[in-house]
Scaffold this active site. Sequence first.
Site, PDB file in Angstrom:
ATOM      1  N   GLY A  33      18.826  14.413   6.844  1.00 43.66           N
ATOM      2  CA  GLY A  33      17.737  13.549   7.310  1.00 43.66           C
ATOM      3  C   GLY A  33      18.223  12.139   7.554  1.00 43.66           C
ATOM      4  O   GLY A  33      19.398  11.814   7.339  1.00 43.66           O
ATOM      5  N   THR A  35      17.546   9.350   6.010  1.00 45.34           N
ATOM      6  CA  THR A  35      17.932   8.589   4.817  1.00 45.34           C
ATOM      7  C   THR A  35      19.294   9.071   4.316  1.00 45.34           C
ATOM      8  O   THR A  35      20.185   8.261   4.013  1.00 45.34           O
ATOM      9  CB  THR A  35      16.869   8.746   3.708  1.00 45.34           C
ATOM     10  OG1 THR A  35      15.575   8.656   4.290  1.00 45.34           O
ATOM     11  CG2 THR A  35      17.031   7.683   2.638  1.00 45.34           C
ATOM     12  N   GLY A 102      10.901  18.407   5.924  1.00 48.41           N
ATOM     13  CA  GLY A 102      10.472  17.890   7.223  1.00 48.41           C
ATOM     14  C   GLY A 102      11.504  18.202   8.298  1.00 48.41           C
ATOM     15  O   GLY A 102      11.171  18.457   9.455  1.00 48.41           O
ATOM     16  N   GLU A 109      18.927  22.619   0.870  1.00 54.88           N
ATOM     17  CA  GLU A 109      18.731  21.412   0.038  1.00 54.88           C
ATOM     18  C   GLU A 109      18.359  21.797  -1.387  1.00 54.88           C
ATOM     19  O   GLU A 109      18.832  21.185  -2.350  1.00 54.88           O
ATOM     20  CB  GLU A 109      17.636  20.531   0.648  1.00 54.88           C
ATOM     21  CG  GLU A 109      18.068  19.857   1.935  1.00 54.88           C
ATOM     22  CD  GLU A 109      16.950  19.099   2.634  1.00 54.88           C
ATOM     23  OE1 GLU A 109      17.261  18.159   3.377  1.00 54.88           O
ATOM     24  OE2 GLU A 109      15.772  19.437   2.452  1.00 54.88           O
ATOM     25  N   LYS A 127       6.706   6.662   1.190  1.00 53.17           N
ATOM     26  CA  LYS A 127       6.688   8.087   0.846  1.00 53.17           C
ATOM     27  C   LYS A 127       6.146   8.359  -0.550  1.00 53.17           C
ATOM     28  O   LYS A 127       6.011   9.517  -0.945  1.00 53.17           O
ATOM     29  CB  LYS A 127       8.082   8.659   1.008  1.00 53.17           C
ATOM     30  CG  LYS A 127       8.533   8.604   2.467  1.00 53.17           C
ATOM     31  CD  LYS A 127       9.750   9.389   2.674  1.00 53.17           C
ATOM     32  CE  LYS A 127      10.113   9.433   4.141  1.00 53.17           C
ATOM     33  NZ  LYS A 127      11.454   9.962   4.322  1.00 53.17           N
TER      34      LYS A 127
HETATM   35  C1  5RP Z   1      15.014  17.650   5.487  1.00 50.84           C
HETATM   36  C2  5RP Z   1      14.415  16.876   4.375  1.00 50.84           C
HETATM   37  C3  5RP Z   1      14.552  15.391   4.426  1.00 50.84           C
HETATM   38  O1  5RP Z   1      15.164  14.951   3.263  1.00 50.84           O
HETATM   39  C4  5RP Z   1      13.201  14.777   4.532  1.00 50.84           C
HETATM   40  O2  5RP Z   1      12.550  15.332   5.674  1.00 50.84           O
HETATM   41  C5  5RP Z   1      13.270  13.258   4.659  1.00 50.84           C
HETATM   42  O3  5RP Z   1      13.815  12.920   5.892  1.00 50.84           O
HETATM   43  P1  5RP Z   1      14.084  11.423   6.326  1.00 50.84           P
HETATM   44  O4  5RP Z   1      15.070  10.848   5.371  1.00 50.84           O
HETATM   45  O5  5RP Z   1      14.591  11.538   7.731  1.00 50.84           O
HETATM   46  O6  5RP Z   1      12.772  10.688   6.264  1.00 50.84           O
HETATM   47  O7  5RP Z   1      13.836  17.381   3.459  1.00 50.84           O
HETATM   48  O8  5RP Z   1      14.762  19.026   5.339  1.00 50.84           O
END
Ligand code: 5RP
Length: 233
Positions: A33, A35, A102, A109, A127
């Site tokens: 993702g 982050t 997401g 993960e 969040k």
């Molecule tokens: C992917 C994930 C991500 O960690 C989560 O969607 C957060 O994403 P981002 O850091 O882009 O906001 O679970 O499967």
Amino acid sequence: MMSNQDLDSLKKAAALTAVEFVCDGMVVGLGTGSTAKHMVMALGEKVRAGMRLRGVPTSMETALLARQQGITLLDADNVWVIDVAIDGADQVDPHFNLIKGGGGALLKEKIVAASAKQFIVLVDHTKRVPVLGGAFPLPIEVIPFGWGSTAREIEALTKSPVVLRERNGAPFKTESGNMIVDVHLARIDSPRELEIALHLIPGVVETGLFVGRTDLLIVGTPNGVESYPATRT
Ligand code: 5RP
């Protein structure tokens, strides 16, 4: 209202704090993702400065970035001893339970987080929620065979709308060849009970609920980075 660029700088600040927990010789679980991307890039800088690290990526996207950054990766069929896994999240509740997935990488993960001695979660302050659910649907990875029946069972259990995730007009396929259904729950008052009940439905591979797995939450806020140690339950 913060711009996406502002939020990204908060994510980056959280990621830079997280990589300070990584020491020479460690095996690091690399999340997926926007982050986690900052975290992988910051680890790349450490590697270029001489730190010896090995990574376990949670997606092909992360694997590609990690290789570009010069991080050595362990094979998927290694028996890993992961010192620390670092990943983002879509929602975090006051008990440090998460919704993830997401980006559709929730299965890998969760395997990596579960294999790690320490699981560090990185988010920007938007969040954090009083209760999981609401604005963010819960992703559930399901086997393609009979996915419609599995979705119907999930709908009956949760009494909430279940939507097949699509990309470019076709069902979204995970890296493990499965599908994702997103469950629009108004609120998730008992995440652990829900996770257990979902796992009893044939066809459910994994859920985006990460309950009692967080060891440390790092939050990027407009006032600086905040860290919250948590206890696994
Ligand atoms: C992917 C994930 C991500 O960690 C989560 O969607 C957060 O994403 P981002 O850091 O882009 O906001 O679970 O499967």
